[in-house]
Design a protein around this motif. Structure first.
Motif, PDB file in Angstrom:
ATOM      1  N   LYS A 383       0.828  -1.199   0.000  1.00 10.66           N
ATOM      2  CA  LYS A 383       0.000   0.000   0.000  1.00 10.66           C
ATOM      3  C   LYS A 383       0.870   1.261   0.000  1.00 10.66           C
ATOM      4  N   LYS A 384       1.943   1.251   0.788  1.00  9.35           N
ATOM      5  CA  LYS A 384       2.827   2.424   0.893  1.00  9.35           C
ATOM      6  C   LYS A 384       3.565   2.701  -0.410  1.00  9.35           C
ATOM      7  N   GLU A 385       3.837   1.631  -1.208  1.00  8.28           N
ATOM      8  CA  GLU A 385       4.576   1.794  -2.451  1.00  8.28           C
ATOM      9  C   GLU A 385       3.715   2.326  -3.597  1.00  8.28           C
ATOM     10  N   MET A 386       2.407   2.380  -3.410  1.00  3.99           N
ATOM     11  CA  MET A 386       1.511   2.857  -4.466  1.00  3.99           C
ATOM     12  C   MET A 386       1.552   4.382  -4.541  1.00  3.99           C
ATOM     13  N   PRO A 387       1.508   4.972  -5.757  1.00  2.00           N
ATOM     14  CA  PRO A 387       1.472   6.443  -5.886  1.00  2.00           C
ATOM     15  C   PRO A 387       0.136   6.992  -5.415  1.00  2.00           C
ATOM     16  N   SER A 388       0.117   8.243  -5.038  1.00  2.00           N
ATOM     17  CA  SER A 388      -1.105   8.846  -4.505  1.00  2.00           C
ATOM     18  C   SER A 388      -2.048   9.335  -5.595  1.00  2.00           C
ATOM     19  N   MET A 389      -1.530   9.630  -6.782  1.00  2.00           N
ATOM     20  CA  MET A 389      -2.395  10.210  -7.809  1.00  2.00           C
ATOM     21  C   MET A 389      -2.390   9.411  -9.112  1.00  2.00           C
ATOM     22  N   MET A 390      -1.330   9.493  -9.903  1.00  2.00           N
ATOM     23  CA  MET A 390      -1.300   8.970 -11.266  1.00  2.00           C
ATOM     24  C   MET A 390      -0.488   7.673 -11.349  1.00  2.00           C
ATOM     25  N   GLY A 391      -0.793   6.850 -12.354  1.00  2.00           N
ATOM     26  CA  GLY A 391       0.005   5.662 -12.652  1.00  2.00           C
ATOM     27  C   GLY A 391      -0.175   4.519 -11.683  1.00  2.00           C
ATOM     28  N   LYS A 392      -1.363   4.384 -11.125  1.00  2.00           N
ATOM     29  CA  LYS A 392      -1.576   3.337 -10.129  1.00  2.00           C
ATOM     30  C   LYS A 392      -1.569   1.938 -10.762  1.00  2.00           C
ATOM     31  N   ALA A 393      -2.128   1.799 -11.952  1.00  5.99           N
ATOM     32  CA  ALA A 393      -2.188   0.490 -12.601  1.00  5.99           C
ATOM     33  C   ALA A 393      -0.784  -0.028 -12.917  1.00  5.99           C
ATOM     34  N   LYS A 394       0.077   0.845 -13.449  1.00 11.39           N
ATOM     35  CA  LYS A 394       1.445   0.438 -13.763  1.00 11.39           C
ATOM     36  C   LYS A 394       2.226   0.115 -12.494  1.00 11.39           C
ATOM     37  N   ALA A 395       2.002   0.895 -11.444  1.00  9.47           N
ATOM     38  CA  ALA A 395       2.711   0.651 -10.185  1.00  9.47           C
ATOM     39  C   ALA A 395       2.298  -0.692  -9.578  1.00  9.47           C
ATOM     40  N   GLN A 396       0.999  -1.009  -9.661  1.00 13.97           N
ATOM     41  CA  GLN A 396       0.542  -2.292  -9.131  1.00 13.97           C
ATOM     42  C   GLN A 396       1.158  -3.453  -9.895  1.00 13.97           C
ATOM     43  N   GLN A 397       1.191  -3.364 -11.217  1.00 16.18           N
ATOM     44  CA  GLN A 397       1.770  -4.440 -12.016  1.00 16.18           C
ATOM     45  C   GLN A 397       3.263  -4.594 -11.722  1.00 16.18           C
ATOM     46  N   ARG A 398       3.937  -3.481 -11.505  1.00 17.41           N
ATOM     47  CA  ARG A 398       5.364  -3.544 -11.178  1.00 17.41           C
ATOM     48  C   ARG A 398       5.591  -4.235  -9.831  1.00 17.41           C
ATOM     49  N   LEU A 399       4.731  -3.927  -8.859  1.00 18.01           N
ATOM     50  CA  LEU A 399       4.863  -4.558  -7.545  1.00 18.01           C
ATOM     51  C   LEU A 399       4.605  -6.059  -7.622  1.00 18.01           C
ATOM     52  N   ILE A 400       3.605  -6.458  -8.418  1.00 18.78           N
ATOM     53  CA  ILE A 400       3.289  -7.883  -8.549  1.00 18.78           C
ATOM     54  C   ILE A 400       4.425  -8.629  -9.251  1.00 18.78           C
ATOM     55  N   ASP A 401       4.976  -8.021 -10.296  1.00 21.59           N
ATOM     56  CA  ASP A 401       6.072  -8.669 -11.023  1.00 21.59           C
ATOM     57  C   ASP A 401       7.325  -8.802 -10.169  1.00 21.59           C
ATOM     58  N   ASN A 402       7.590  -7.817  -9.317  1.00 19.56           N
ATOM     59  CA  ASN A 402       8.793  -7.823  -8.485  1.00 19.56           C
ATOM     60  C   ASN A 402       8.462  -8.176  -7.031  1.00 19.56           C
ATOM     61  N   LEU A 403       7.516  -9.087  -6.852  1.00 21.56           N
ATOM     62  CA  LEU A 403       7.045  -9.387  -5.494  1.00 21.56           C
ATOM     63  C   LEU A 403       8.152  -9.987  -4.631  1.00 21.56           C
ATOM     64  N   GLN A 404       9.025 -10.780  -5.223  1.00 31.06           N
ATOM     65  CA  GLN A 404      10.131 -11.370  -4.460  1.00 31.06           C
ATOM     66  C   GLN A 404      11.025 -10.278  -3.870  1.00 31.06           C
ATOM     67  N   ASP A 405      11.292  -9.241  -4.652  1.00 28.20           N
ATOM     68  CA  ASP A 405      12.113  -8.134  -4.160  1.00 28.20           C
ATOM     69  C   ASP A 405      11.385  -7.362  -3.057  1.00 28.20           C
ATOM     70  N   GLU A 406      10.066  -7.217  -3.201  1.00 28.54           N
ATOM     71  CA  GLU A 406       9.292  -6.509  -2.174  1.00 28.54           C
ATOM     72  C   GLU A 406       9.300  -7.293  -0.862  1.00 28.54           C
ATOM     73  N   PHE A 407       9.244  -8.638  -0.959  1.00 29.34           N
ATOM     74  CA  PHE A 407       9.353  -9.458   0.248  1.00 29.34           C
ATOM     75  C   PHE A 407      10.691  -9.203   0.938  1.00 29.34           C
ATOM     76  N   GLY A 408      11.749  -9.091   0.137  1.00 29.70           N
ATOM     77  CA  GLY A 408      13.064  -8.823   0.700  1.00 29.70           C
ATOM     78  C   GLY A 408      13.122  -7.485   1.416  1.00 29.70           C
ATOM     79  N   LYS A 409      12.454  -6.461   0.858  1.00 30.80           N
ATOM     80  CA  LYS A 409      12.423  -5.152   1.514  1.00 30.80           C
ATOM     81  C   LYS A 409      11.710  -5.229   2.860  1.00 30.80           C
ATOM     82  N   VAL A 410      10.571  -5.940   2.892  1.00 28.84           N
ATOM     83  CA  VAL A 410       9.824  -6.093   4.149  1.00 28.84           C
ATOM     84  C   VAL A 410      10.668  -6.837   5.176  1.00 28.84           C
TER      85      VAL A 410
END
Length: 470
Positions: A383-410
């Motif tokens: 939720k924190k990595e999502m933009p507040s205004m524009m480009g939400k669809a692209k940001a979501q797809q990027r997070l899903i594709d790089n989910l392994q890296d996001e797990f590492g950040k958490v």
């Protein structure tokens, strides 16, 4: 009141008695049976009326105040209702853990919410193996009789999941009925759909062993081309669900079927996180002689070492769990003595299940709490990595594709163990059906409540109550 006393004493009420004031003063007060209970019952309304006459209304008796208080304040179970470890776990789950699960959609990503029947259910033993390895015969051997709906044969006979449990009479209950039964801990299986529930049933019968343990008989694991065409439901998902609920998992092997198929590998992989429950049984060992048994045992250990992917040696029980006496075993005197010792060890392991069930339940509860915390950290991070205004669809797809890296950040941000994180592929598939922007932000108070539960309240619960099975 004096007149009432005279009437209770049997005197006739007339003018002469009223004139004699001296006798009236020495009369005892009347007996008023039931008055105390009546006054206690109406004490609230009397107090309310008196307060209204004085121009003030107590806020705790206002109906409007009660309505809003019930919505804004948590309804806590009074401490006197906790009479055992199981009661305490139910209270802690409803007050501390369940709000965290609901807020961060734990039931969608990891596991459905728990019910009272999940806490009160009897210990379960699940049997897994390829077809015709003796799973149903093993249950029959322990019960010393057939259970309702049991089919035994050299071909794949058990084509469904069968829960064998205690009941007042012998009968079979269809899967759709079990899934909505409030007293049975199988409501979570409804998420696998009607295709699975049509292959699921419960066999009930009165038996002293079933009063202590419930058995789960599973379909034979397929091999070859059949494993890709026969299943109409998520077989490994169902196995994983049962593995989390069970207290013991028995993997049965046949000396003539030591090959581990692709589906069997996926099934064993789905048991990840429940390694301490797994026991391996080399069944039908009386069909080979001593020399062949030694080679079969070595081949089985080699195969399991590749599949389980662990340096530790797994415990393998050797025996022949059927109706034939051990004396008729073809392995000779050495095999007979070996079978007796191995079967005694396995039976002792099964007999310890009820005694260890309470500890196992606490262990599963703590494991679930840790998983719920990690799920909350992941959801809030996305939720924190999502933009507040524009480009939400692209940001979501990027997070899903790089989910392994996001797990590492958490993991690095909150110093969490990597082994507690969920399966990336399963999480990615579930996440694709949600709008990440709608997720909740991190609520430290909820996390702190679960930490306090794990650090203080569960140890206090264990100190105050004994294991009910001891």
């Amino acid at each position: 009141m004096q007149l009432i006393s005279l009437a209770q004493a049997g005197h006739e009420i007339n003018s002469d008695i009223l004139k004699n004031s001296a006798d009236m003063e020495n009369i005892d007060p009347p007996t008023m049976e039931g008055l105390d209970a009546f006054l206690a019952k109406n004490n609230g309304s009397t107090t309310n009326n008196e307060s209204e006459m004085n121009g003030s209304v107590p806020p705790q008796l206002s109906t409007t105040t009660q309505w809003f208080a019930s919505k804004s304040s948590k309804k806590k179970t009074p401490p006197v209702s906790v009479t055992s470890i199981i009661d305490g776990l139910k209270r802690l789950y409803n007050e501390k853990l369940k709000p965290l699960e609901v807020t961060y959609r734990f039931n969608d990503f990891v596991s459905p919410p728990l019910t009272n029947s999940d806490f009160e259910a009897k210990p379960m033993v699940m049997l897994l193996g390829q077809y015709s390895t003796g799973k149903t015969t093993f249950i029959k051997h322990l019960l010393r009789c057939n259970y309702p709906g049991a089919h035994i044969g050299p071909e794949p006979t058990t084509d469904r999941f069968v829960v064998v449990m205690s009941g007042p009479d012998e009968r079979s209950i269809p899967g759709n009925t079990i899934a909505v039964h409030a007293d049975m801990p199988f409501s979570g299986l409804a998420t696998f759909g009607g295709a699975f529930l049509s292959k699921f049933e419960c066999s009930q019968m009165p038996h002293p062993l079933l009063d202590q343990i419930t058995f789960v008989d599973t379909p034979g694991v397929l091999s070859g081309e059949k494993q890709r065409t026969q299943r109409t439901y998520d077989f490994t998902g169902v196995i994983s669900w049962f593995a989390a609920k069970c207290d013991l998992i028995l993997l049965l092997f046949d000396p003539h079927k030591l090959d581990i198929s692709d589906e069997f590998k996926r099934v064993i992989a789905s048991l990840r996180g429940n390694d301490d429950k797994i026991r391996v049984v080399l069944n039908k060992a009386d069909q080979v002689d001593t020399q062949q048994l030694m080679r079969v045992y070595g081949a089985l250990m080699w195969s399991l070492g590749k599949v389980l992917n662990t340096p530790e040696v797994v415990r393998v029980y050797i025996g022949s769990f059927n109706d034939k006496p051990i004396e008729e075993a073809a392995a000779g005197p050495l095999g007979q003595d070996l079978f007796e010792k191995e079967q005694d060890d396995l039976l002792m392991d099964l007999m310890d299940i009820p005694r260890k069930a309470c500890d196992r339940r606490i262990n599963e509860f703590v494991k679930r709490a840790r998983a719920a915390k990690i799920n909350a950290y992941i959801i809030s991070h996305l939720k924190k990595e999502m933009p507040s205004m524009m480009g939400k669809a692209k940001a979501q797809q990027r997070l899903i594709d790089n989910l392994q890296d996001e797990f590492g950040k958490v993991q690095r941000e909150f110093h969490l163990p990597a082994g507690d994180f969920p399966d990336v592929q399963h999480y990615r598939e579930t996440l694709s059906g949600y709008n990440i922007d709608k997720f909740e932000k991190l609520k430290p108070k909820m996390i702190q409540a679960v930490d306090d539960m794990l650090g203080y309240e569960i140890p206090e619960l264990l100190k105050n109550f004994r294991n009910p099975y001891e």
